[in-house]
Design an enzyme around this catalytic site. Structure first.
Site, PDB file in Angstrom:
ATOM      1  N   LYS A 136       0.820  -1.219   0.000  1.00  0.00           N
ATOM      2  CA  LYS A 136       0.000   0.000   0.000  1.00  0.00           C
ATOM      3  C   LYS A 136       0.855   1.271   0.000  1.00  0.00           C
ATOM      4  CE  LYS A 136      -2.276  -0.781   3.820  1.00  0.00           C
ATOM      5  NZ  LYS A 136      -1.714  -2.062   4.282  1.00  0.00           N
ATOM      6  N   ARG A 164      -9.659   0.979   8.324  1.00  0.00           N
ATOM      7  CA  ARG A 164      -9.353  -0.438   8.548  1.00  0.00           C
ATOM      8  C   ARG A 164     -10.291  -1.136   9.517  1.00  0.00           C
ATOM      9  NH1 ARG A 164      -3.041  -1.320   9.819  1.00  0.00           N
ATOM     10  NH2 ARG A 164      -2.509   0.313   8.452  1.00  0.00           N
ATOM     11  N   ARG A 167      11.746  -5.910   5.005  1.00  0.00           N
ATOM     12  CA  ARG A 167      11.379  -4.506   4.820  1.00  0.00           C
ATOM     13  C   ARG A 167      12.269  -3.560   5.634  1.00  0.00           C
ATOM     14  NH1 ARG A 167       5.134  -2.825   4.513  1.00  0.00           N
ATOM     15  NH2 ARG A 167       5.044  -2.684   6.779  1.00  0.00           N
ATOM     16  N   ARG A 194      11.338  -1.264  11.142  1.00  0.00           N
ATOM     17  CA  ARG A 194      10.333  -0.718  12.051  1.00  0.00           C
ATOM     18  C   ARG A 194      10.089  -1.711  13.182  1.00  0.00           C
ATOM     19  NH1 ARG A 194       5.471   0.978   8.213  1.00  0.00           N
ATOM     20  NH2 ARG A 194       4.517  -0.531   9.588  1.00  0.00           N
ATOM     21  N   ARG A 199      -0.326  -8.375  13.370  1.00  0.00           N
ATOM     22  CA  ARG A 199      -0.928  -7.415  12.437  1.00  0.00           C
ATOM     23  C   ARG A 199      -1.739  -8.134  11.362  1.00  0.00           C
ATOM     24  NH1 ARG A 199       4.263  -4.512  10.730  1.00  0.00           N
ATOM     25  NH2 ARG A 199       2.978  -3.252   9.356  1.00  0.00           N
TER      26      ARG A 199
HETATM   27  P1  ADP Z   1       0.799  -1.760   7.867  1.00  0.00           P
HETATM   28  O1  ADP Z   1      -0.285  -1.396   6.893  1.00  0.00           O
HETATM   29  O2  ADP Z   1       1.933  -2.394   7.171  1.00  0.00           O
HETATM   30  O3  ADP Z   1       0.291  -2.506   9.057  1.00  0.00           O
HETATM   31  P2  ADP Z   1       0.863   0.954   8.909  1.00  0.00           P
HETATM   32  O4  ADP Z   1       2.039   1.857   8.910  1.00  0.00           O
HETATM   33  O5  ADP Z   1      -0.283   1.310   8.040  1.00  0.00           O
HETATM   34  O6  ADP Z   1       1.452  -0.474   8.504  1.00  0.00           O
HETATM   35  O7  ADP Z   1       0.300   0.763  10.391  1.00  0.00           O
HETATM   36  C1  ADP Z   1       1.157   0.544  11.485  1.00  0.00           C
HETATM   37  C2  ADP Z   1       0.356   0.498  12.810  1.00  0.00           C
HETATM   38  O8  ADP Z   1      -0.287   1.773  13.019  1.00  0.00           O
HETATM   39  C3  ADP Z   1      -0.773  -0.504  12.866  1.00  0.00           C
HETATM   40  O9  ADP Z   1      -0.320  -1.791  13.228  1.00  0.00           O
HETATM   41  C4  ADP Z   1      -1.672   0.142  13.943  1.00  0.00           C
HETATM   42  O10 ADP Z   1      -1.136  -0.045  15.226  1.00  0.00           O
HETATM   43  C5  ADP Z   1      -1.579   1.613  13.626  1.00  0.00           C
HETATM   44  N1  ADP Z   1      -2.600   2.073  12.642  1.00  0.00           N
HETATM   45  C6  ADP Z   1      -2.354   2.570  11.380  1.00  0.00           C
HETATM   46  N2  ADP Z   1      -3.490   2.902  10.750  1.00  0.00           N
HETATM   47  C7  ADP Z   1      -4.505   2.609  11.607  1.00  0.00           C
HETATM   48  C8  ADP Z   1      -5.918   2.708  11.539  1.00  0.00           C
HETATM   49  N3  ADP Z   1      -6.543   3.162  10.437  1.00  0.00           N
HETATM   50  N4  ADP Z   1      -6.639   2.299  12.614  1.00  0.00           N
HETATM   51  C9  ADP Z   1      -6.057   1.832  13.725  1.00  0.00           C
HETATM   52  N5  ADP Z   1      -4.709   1.687  13.858  1.00  0.00           N
HETATM   53  C10 ADP Z   1      -3.935   2.083  12.820  1.00  0.00           C
END
Ligand code: ADP
Length: 241
Positions: free
Chosen positions: A22, A97, A135, A168, A179
């Site tokens: 993404k 999400r 990554r 990360r 996740r």
């Molecule tokens: P990925 O899509 O690879 O999991 P992100 O950088 O989008 O990585 O998200 C990292 C973390 O940030 C998630 O595991 C969660 O803890 C938090 N997070 C990100 N976006 C959201 C969201 N829309 N709702 C709730 N938590 C979120």
């Protein structure tokens, strides 16, 4: 070139499991369309880096790979979308999400007359795990790299600003599995929600190909859905150089 002035603004929702690409595909779309990427993950990590109250509140959840509260991300996105640089559209990376987030977003977009396009990056579970363990991210500018599919020119160094790349915290294997579990339980069912609300849905196989090849499919698909977008340039190749 930006999405045309007279057009309805477009919200592109980048939808897919962690590791589906993404963030990478969002950056290609930014270069193509000249509209901003809104990554809730980046916004939340930024709060943690700056040590804000929000950052302190969410640190535990983020490190464990758990989702943070819907109210918080809804509010962050609502405020960000209202900023002037978003007036012609946005690329939403990692949001919504959960059903609660989608239920906050869809009326918000409809209320201001935005056009919604959901880009579903479908990817095989095992491929996701191997991608995520390779990554690396730039701590300065956020550019993502991958040992397999998108290595930096110099190993361990960001092409853009020369910073030393990092893993990360939440890309550790136990956290990756958490996740992915959260994605299956809370996020994947949103596809049905999007179908039922009449959003334009573009399914893209993001499993085996190079990121540039995935982007070519996205671009072709988006051009079939949203009329009047810039078509010729930049090419995916050109964007890499
Ligand atoms: P990925 O899509 O690879 O999991 P992100 O950088 O989008 O990585 O998200 C990292 C973390 O940030 C998630 O595991 C969660 O803890 C938090 N997070 C990100 N976006 C959201 C969201 N829309 N709702 C709730 N938590 C979120």
């Amino acid at each position: 070139m930006a999405v045309g002035e007279a057009r309805q603004p477009v919200a592109f929702v980048m939808f897919g499991s962690p590791g589906s690409g993404k963030g990478t595909q969002s950056k290609f779309l930014v270069q193509w369309l000249g509209i901003p990427q809104i990554s809730t993950g980046d916004m939340l990590r930024d709060h943690m880096r700056r040590g804000t109250q929000i950052g302190r509140d969410i640190a535990g959840l983020m490190r464990a790979g758990s989702l943070v509260s819907d109210d918080l991300v809804n509010e962050l996105v609502r405020i960000r979308i209202a900023e002037p640089d978003c007036s012609r559209g946005v690329i939403l990376d990692g949001y919504p999400r959960t059903p609660e987030q989608a239920e906050a977003l869809v009326p918000l977009l409809n209320g201001v007359g935005w056009f919604e396009v959901v880009i579903h990056l479908a990817v095989d579970y095992n491929i996701v795990v191997s991608r995520m363990t390779g990554r690396r991210a730039c701590p300065q500018c956020g550019t993502l790299y991958n040992a397999l599919t998108r290595p930096p020119l110099r190993e361990g160094i960001c092409d853009v600003d020369g910073a030393v790349l990092a893993v990360r915290d939440d890309d550790r294997e136990d956290v990756v599995r958490q996740r992915l579990d959260q994605y299956e339980a809370r996020t994947r069912p949103l596809i049905d929600y999007f179908r039922n609300t009449g959003a334009r849905l573009l399914e893209v196989d993001a499993s085996r190909e190079r990121p540039e090849a995935v982007f070519e499919r996205i671009r072709a698909g988006v051009m079939g859905i949203v009329p009047g977008l810039p078509d010729g340039l930049p090419t995916a190749q050109g964007m890499n150089s």
